[in-house]
Write a protein that holds these residues in place. Structure first.
Motif, PDB file in Angstrom:
ATOM      1  N   PHE A 182     -26.211  15.084   8.865  1.00 58.20           N
ATOM      2  CA  PHE A 182     -24.775  15.392   8.489  1.00 58.20           C
ATOM      3  C   PHE A 182     -23.955  14.156   8.441  1.00 58.20           C
ATOM      4  N   ALA A 183     -22.875  14.275   7.774  1.00 59.48           N
ATOM      5  CA  ALA A 183     -21.793  13.446   8.072  1.00 59.48           C
ATOM      6  C   ALA A 183     -20.775  14.301   8.058  1.00 59.48           C
ATOM      7  N   LEU A 184     -19.415  13.784   8.846  1.00 62.09           N
ATOM      8  CA  LEU A 184     -18.195  14.490   9.021  1.00 62.09           C
ATOM      9  C   LEU A 184     -17.119  13.594   9.031  1.00 62.09           C
ATOM     10  N   ASP A 185     -16.211  13.308   7.952  1.00 64.94           N
ATOM     11  CA  ASP A 185     -15.172  12.275   7.847  1.00 64.94           C
ATOM     12  C   ASP A 185     -13.990  13.162   8.411  1.00 64.94           C
ATOM     13  N   LEU A 186     -13.307  12.544   9.247  1.00 66.61           N
ATOM     14  CA  LEU A 186     -11.953  13.233   9.869  1.00 66.61           C
ATOM     15  C   LEU A 186     -10.861  12.286   9.663  1.00 66.61           C
ATOM     16  N   PRO A 187      -9.682  12.926   9.460  1.00 66.16           N
ATOM     17  CA  PRO A 187      -8.203  11.830   9.201  1.00 66.16           C
ATOM     18  C   PRO A 187      -7.807  11.131  10.055  1.00 66.16           C
ATOM     19  N   ASP A 188      -8.219  11.120  11.200  1.00 68.37           N
ATOM     20  CA  ASP A 188      -7.436  10.206  12.284  1.00 68.37           C
ATOM     21  C   ASP A 188      -8.600  10.185  13.399  1.00 68.37           C
ATOM     22  N   TYR A 189      -8.212   9.056  14.322  1.00 72.50           N
ATOM     23  CA  TYR A 189      -9.148   8.699  15.352  1.00 72.50           C
ATOM     24  C   TYR A 189      -8.513   8.969  16.893  1.00 72.50           C
ATOM     25  N   ASN A 190      -7.493  10.047  17.032  1.00 74.40           N
ATOM     26  CA  ASN A 190      -6.915  10.228  18.055  1.00 74.40           C
ATOM     27  C   ASN A 190      -7.912  11.132  19.042  1.00 74.40           C
ATOM     28  N   TYR A 191      -9.091  10.436  19.202  1.00 73.89           N
ATOM     29  CA  TYR A 191     -10.124  11.469  20.106  1.00 73.89           C
ATOM     30  C   TYR A 191     -10.640  10.473  21.162  1.00 73.89           C
ATOM     31  N   GLU A 192     -11.227  11.183  22.225  1.00 72.11           N
ATOM     32  CA  GLU A 192     -12.078  10.756  23.054  1.00 72.11           C
ATOM     33  C   GLU A 192     -13.404  11.109  22.920  1.00 72.11           C
ATOM     34  N   MET A 193     -14.596  10.159  23.002  1.00 69.75           N
ATOM     35  CA  MET A 193     -15.697  10.521  22.780  1.00 69.75           C
ATOM     36  C   MET A 193     -16.518  10.918  24.245  1.00 69.75           C
ATOM     37  N   ILE A 194     -17.186  11.975  24.577  1.00 70.63           N
ATOM     38  CA  ILE A 194     -17.688  12.244  25.552  1.00 70.63           C
ATOM     39  C   ILE A 194     -19.395  12.338  25.112  1.00 70.63           C
ATOM     40  N   HIS A 195     -20.002  11.541  26.210  1.00 68.91           N
ATOM     41  CA  HIS A 195     -21.639  11.670  25.968  1.00 68.91           C
ATOM     42  C   HIS A 195     -22.168  11.797  27.198  1.00 68.91           C
ATOM     43  N   LEU A 196     -23.554  12.257  27.317  1.00 64.77           N
ATOM     44  CA  LEU A 196     -24.226  12.332  28.485  1.00 64.77           C
ATOM     45  C   LEU A 196     -25.210  11.292  28.574  1.00 64.77           C
ATOM     46  N   SER A 197     -24.935  10.441  29.724  1.00 62.64           N
ATOM     47  CA  SER A 197     -25.799   9.026  29.882  1.00 62.64           C
ATOM     48  C   SER A 197     -26.531   9.240  31.103  1.00 62.64           C
ATOM     49  N   GLY A 198     -27.451   8.185  31.401  1.00 66.62           N
ATOM     50  CA  GLY A 198     -27.950   8.162  32.658  1.00 66.62           C
ATOM     51  C   GLY A 198     -29.492   7.346  32.775  1.00 66.62           C
ATOM     52  N   ALA A 199     -30.333   7.787  33.452  1.00 72.55           N
ATOM     53  CA  ALA A 199     -31.803   7.244  33.653  1.00 72.55           C
ATOM     54  C   ALA A 199     -32.535   8.200  34.713  1.00 72.55           C
ATOM     55  N   TRP A 200     -33.698   7.941  34.793  1.00 79.29           N
ATOM     56  CA  TRP A 200     -34.645   8.824  35.669  1.00 79.29           C
ATOM     57  C   TRP A 200     -33.720   9.130  36.981  1.00 79.29           C
ATOM     58  N   ALA A 201     -33.872  10.195  37.401  1.00 79.53           N
ATOM     59  CA  ALA A 201     -33.141  10.736  38.581  1.00 79.53           C
ATOM     60  C   ALA A 201     -31.892  10.718  38.573  1.00 79.53           C
ATOM     61  N   ARG A 202     -31.177  10.360  37.402  1.00 76.31           N
ATOM     62  CA  ARG A 202     -29.650  10.616  37.267  1.00 76.31           C
ATOM     63  C   ARG A 202     -29.449  10.769  35.965  1.00 76.31           C
ATOM     64  N   GLU A 203     -30.020  11.919  35.425  1.00 81.03           N
ATOM     65  CA  GLU A 203     -29.830  12.335  33.959  1.00 81.03           C
ATOM     66  C   GLU A 203     -28.490  12.780  33.651  1.00 81.03           C
ATOM     67  N   ARG A 204     -28.003  12.613  32.570  1.00 79.24           N
ATOM     68  CA  ARG A 204     -26.929  13.418  31.752  1.00 79.24           C
ATOM     69  C   ARG A 204     -25.350  13.160  32.684  1.00 79.24           C
ATOM     70  N   PHE A 205     -25.236  12.058  33.308  1.00 74.44           N
ATOM     71  CA  PHE A 205     -23.762  11.882  33.855  1.00 74.44           C
ATOM     72  C   PHE A 205     -22.876  11.885  32.610  1.00 74.44           C
ATOM     73  N   ILE A 206     -21.522  12.260  33.016  1.00 77.18           N
ATOM     74  CA  ILE A 206     -20.936  12.538  31.911  1.00 77.18           C
ATOM     75  C   ILE A 206     -19.833  11.091  31.769  1.00 77.18           C
ATOM     76  N   LYS A 207     -19.721  10.648  30.476  1.00 77.77           N
ATOM     77  CA  LYS A 207     -19.221   9.153  30.030  1.00 77.77           C
ATOM     78  C   LYS A 207     -18.183   9.765  28.996  1.00 77.77           C
ATOM     79  N   ASN A 208     -16.860   8.938  29.349  1.00 76.52           N
ATOM     80  CA  ASN A 208     -15.777   9.365  28.464  1.00 76.52           C
ATOM     81  C   ASN A 208     -15.264   8.047  27.912  1.00 76.52           C
ATOM     82  N   ARG A 209     -15.073   7.951  26.558  1.00 75.82           N
ATOM     83  CA  ARG A 209     -14.236   6.590  26.149  1.00 75.82           C
ATOM     84  C   ARG A 209     -13.266   6.978  24.876  1.00 75.82           C
ATOM     85  N   LYS A 210     -12.418   6.425  24.881  1.00 75.55           N
ATOM     86  CA  LYS A 210     -11.148   6.502  23.616  1.00 75.55           C
ATOM     87  C   LYS A 210     -11.932   5.823  22.513  1.00 75.55           C
TER      88      LYS A 210
END
Length: 567
Positions: A182-210
Motif C-alpha cells: 500500500f501507499a498512504l499520503d498524509l497532508p502533514d508530518y506532525n507525527y512521531e514514528m514508533i517502531h520495535l527494534s532490537g536483536a537476539w535476547a532483546r527483541e522489540r524494544f520501543i523506539k520513538n523518533r520525530k
C-alpha cells in the motif's frame, strides 16, 4: 461501509471511527483525498483536494495542462518517473528496459466479506457480514498489464486492509522491482514514528523518533522479518497519550524481507509505504501470470495508544490466528533444554515428565537432540528420525510413556535447516540454499534448506507427517536459528517464504490438534504472517525478568498476550 460517488468517481471507506476517501484524478490515476476521523458521507469531497502553490520548476504531467504535476498531489498507489519524485509504491521494467508505467482506472467491484490471498496468510472473516471489500481495477495499455488494488473494511473494527495484485496479459515477461502492499499520503508530518527494534535476547524494544523532512525507514534483508526490526510501525501525534489523541498503526502480514518507509517531502506531506523489501528484489512476471503482494493492515485511533493496541490485539487474536488453538487456554509447559541440553536418555526424560506432572505442569516438551546422531549442534539437522541410542523405543514409545505419566507430550523441530554432517546432506547436497561454487557462510553450524524447491517442501511435509502421526504429539516448537546469506536469485527470499507458508498450511491443516509455536532464535520471526499458522511465538530466548518487561511491553504494542510464549 463503502460509499461510491459515481459521477465524481470518489470512494469512501468507513469503519466505526475512521474514514478513508480517494478518487480518480483527471489523468486516470488514483488520488488520496482524506484519511482520519470518521466523517459523514456526502455527494462530493472535492473540497478536500489541495493544490499547493506551484513553483517555476514544475514539470507538468501533460504538455496541454501545465499546472498538473503528480509531485504536488496525494496519491493512492504512485509510480516513479512521470513527475512524482518521491519513493513510489511500485516499479516495473518492461522488455525494452523501460521503467515507465501508466496504470489508469478501468472500474471497480464491491462485494461482501473478504477473499483469501493466493499462497499468502491474511486476515479473514468468519461470515460475509463482518465487512465489505472494494477492488479497483487499473490497466497499463502499453504493458498490457492490469493492477488490482484491494481494500477491505471491517464493520466493527477500525481496520482497513490493503493489497495489490499485478496481472501480465502481454506476450512478453516483465520484471517487478518494487511492489509495496500500500501507499498512504498524509497532508502533514506532525507525527512521531514508533517502531520495535532490537536483536537476539532483546527483541522489540520501543523506539520513538520525530518525523523530519526526508526519509526514515526500518527494514529487514535477512530472509526473515527478524529480531532487529519488526514489520510494524505507528505514527502518532506528539500529544497523543495512552488514552487520548490520534495514532495510525501499520502492520504487514508477512515473515520475510520487508520495508516500512516514511517520506516527508518538501511540502511537508508524509508518504507511508510498506511491503516486500525492494532491496535486491526482482520478480519475473511471465505472460499470463500474476503477482500478489502481502496484505497490509491499517488501524486508526483517536482515543490514544491503548485503543490502537487493543484493536490490533483483537484482530490478531480473532481474525489472523486460526485453528483449534486460537481461543483455547494454552497449557503450562516445561522444556528440558536448560536442564539437559543434549545429554539425556529415555529414562531421564520420563522421570522429568513424571516430576513435571507432580508440580502441576500440563505439557512436557522434548527439545533439541532427539534425532539422527545429534549429540551437539554440529550434526543431523534434516534427519528427523529418532536417535535410538538415546531413545530405544523411538519417539512413539517415549511419547506414550510421557502421556502415561499424566502429562501431554511436545517435540522440538528445526525443519528449515540442514547440517552438512547428516544423511540428508549426503543424499541431497544441492538442497542447501547458497551459491554452490562459492564459499558458504555458516551460522550455528548449520545451513538453510532451499524451500523454493518443490522436492524440499515435499520432504519436509512427509517426514514431519511421519513423526506427527506415529506419536502422541500435542505441541510442536518450530525453530529457525539462522538467516539467509549467499542468496542466489533476487526472487529467492520471497519464493522461500511462499514455500514456508505452503508447508505450514499443509501441516497445520493435516494436524489441527497440534499446538504449533513459532520460534526463530527466540523472537526473530514474530509477525502476523507466522501467527496465521502458529497462534503463539517464543517471545525471546532471554527469560530474565527485567529484560522481559521491555521485550513484552514492546511486543504488546501490536501483538496480544496470548501470542507470547513465556515458559
Amino acid at each position: 461501509m463503502i460509499y461510491i460517488n459515481e459521477e465524481k468517481k470518489e470512494f469512501h471507506l468507513q469503519s466505526i471511527n475512521m474514514s478513508y476517501i480517494f478518487n480518480v484524478m483527471k489523468n486516470g490515476q488514483l488520488g488520496n483525498l482524506y484519511f482520519g476521523k470518521k466523517i459523514k458521507h456526502r455527494e462530493s469531497f472535492s473540497h478536500f483536494f489541495h493544490q499547493p502553490e506551484v513553483g517555476i520548476g514544475i514539470i507538468a504531467h501533460h504538455e496541454d495542462d501545465p499546472g498538473f504535476s503528480l509531485e504536488y498531489y496525494k496519491q493512492e498507489y504512485p509510480s516513479y518517473g512521470t513527475t512524482d519524485f518521491r519513493k513510489p509504491a511500485f516499479q516495473i521494467e518492461s522488455g525494452d528496459n523501460s521503467r515507465i508505467s501508466d496504470f489508469v482506472y478501468k472500474g471497480y467491484r464491491v462485494y461482501k466479506g473478504k477473499e483469501k490471498l493466493k499462497g499468502l496468510p491474511s486476515t479473514y472473516m468468519e461470515n460475509e457480514g463482518e465487512g465489505e471489500t472494494l477492488e479497483i481495477e487499473l490497466e497499463d495499455n502499453v504493458l498490457n498489464c492490469k493492477l488490482f488494488l484491494t481494500y477491505t473494511v471491517y464493520k466493527d473494527r477500525d481496520v482497513i486492509t490493503r493489497n495489490a495484485r499485478f496481472e501480465n496479459n502481454g506476450k512478453e515477461s516483465i520484471n517487478i522491482h518494487r511492489a509495496m502492499s500500500f501507499a498512504l499520503d498524509l497532508p502533514d508530518y506532525n507525527y512521531e514514528m514508533i517502531h520495535l527494534s532490537g536483536a537476539w535476547a532483546r527483541e522489540r524494544f520501543i523506539k520513538n523518533r520525530k518525523l523530519e523532512v526526508g526519509c526514515q525507514y526500518i527494514d529487514s534483508t535477512r530472509g526473515a522479518s527478524s529480531a532487529h526490526q519488526n514489520p510494524f510501525i505507528i505514527l502518532k501525534r506528539p500529544e497523543t497519550t495512552e488514552n487520548m489523541g490520534e495514532s495510525i498503526g501499520f502492520a504487514l502480514v508477512y515473515s520475510g524481507n520487508f520495508l516500512a518507509h516514511v517520506e516527508v517531502d518538501h511540502f511537508d506531506a508524509t508518504r507511508v509505504t510498506m511491503g516486500i523489501n525492494p532491496f535486491d528484489f526482482k520478480w519475473e512476471l511471465k505472460s499470463g501470470e500474476s503477482f500478489q503482494t502481502p496484505e497490509a493492515i491499517i488501524v486508526y485511533s483517536d482515543k490514544g495508544m491503548n485503543d490502537l493496541s487493543q484493536t490490533f490485539h483483537k484482530l490478531f487474536r480473532e481474525r489472523v490466528a486460526r485453528g483449534e488453538w486460537r481461543d483455547k487456554e494454552r497449557p503450562i509447559l516445561v522444556n528440558n533444554w536448560e536442564a539437559t541440553y543434549f545429554d539425556f536418555n529415555e529414562e531421564k526424560i520420563v522421570a522429568m515428565a513424571r516430576k513435571a506432572n507432580e508440580l502441576g505442569f500440563e505439557l512436557f516438551v522434548l527439545d533439541d537432540g532427539w534425532f539422527g546422531k545429534r549429540n551437539d549442534d554440529k550434526t543431523s539437522l534434516g534427519d528427523w528420525f529418532p536417535n535410538l541410542e538415546k531413545l530405544p523405543n523411538g519417539i512413539k514409545g517415549l511419547g506414550e510413556k510421557v502421556v502415561k505419566e499424566g502429562i501431554k507430550f511436545g517435540l522440538w523441530f528445526e525443519p528449515e535447516m540442514i547440517s552438512k554432517n547428516s544423511r540428508l546432506y549426503e543424499e541431497h547436497p544441492d538442497w542447501i540454499l547458497g551459491v554452490q561454487n562459492r564459499r558458504l557462510s555458516m551460522g550455528r553450524n548449520q545451513y538453510i534448506l532451499d524451500l523454493s524447491k518443490e522436492e524440499v517442501r515435499d520432504y519436509i511435509v512427509n517426514i514431519l507427517s511421519e513423526r506427527f502421526s506415529e506419536a502422541p504429539i500435542s505441541y510442536v516448537k518450530w525453530d529457525m536459528n539462522r538467516n539467509m546469506t549467499e542468496i542466489t536469485y533476487q526472487d529467492l527470499p520471497h519464493k522461500y517464504i511462499l514455500g514456508l507458508y505452503e508447508i505450514l498450511e499443509t501441516l497445520t491443516t493435516k494436524f489441527p490438534h497440534i499446538l504449533f509455536e513459532s520460534c526463530a532464535s527466540g523472537g526473530g520471526r514474530f509477525d502476523a504472517g507466522m501467527l496465521h499458522y502458529m497462534p503463539q511465538v517464543w517471545t525471546s530466548d532471554d527469560t530474565d525478568a527485567i529484560v522481559r518487561l521491555n521485550i513484552q511491553h514492546g511486543t504488546s504494542l501490536a501483538y496480544p498476550l496470548i501470542s507470547m510464549g513465556a515458559h
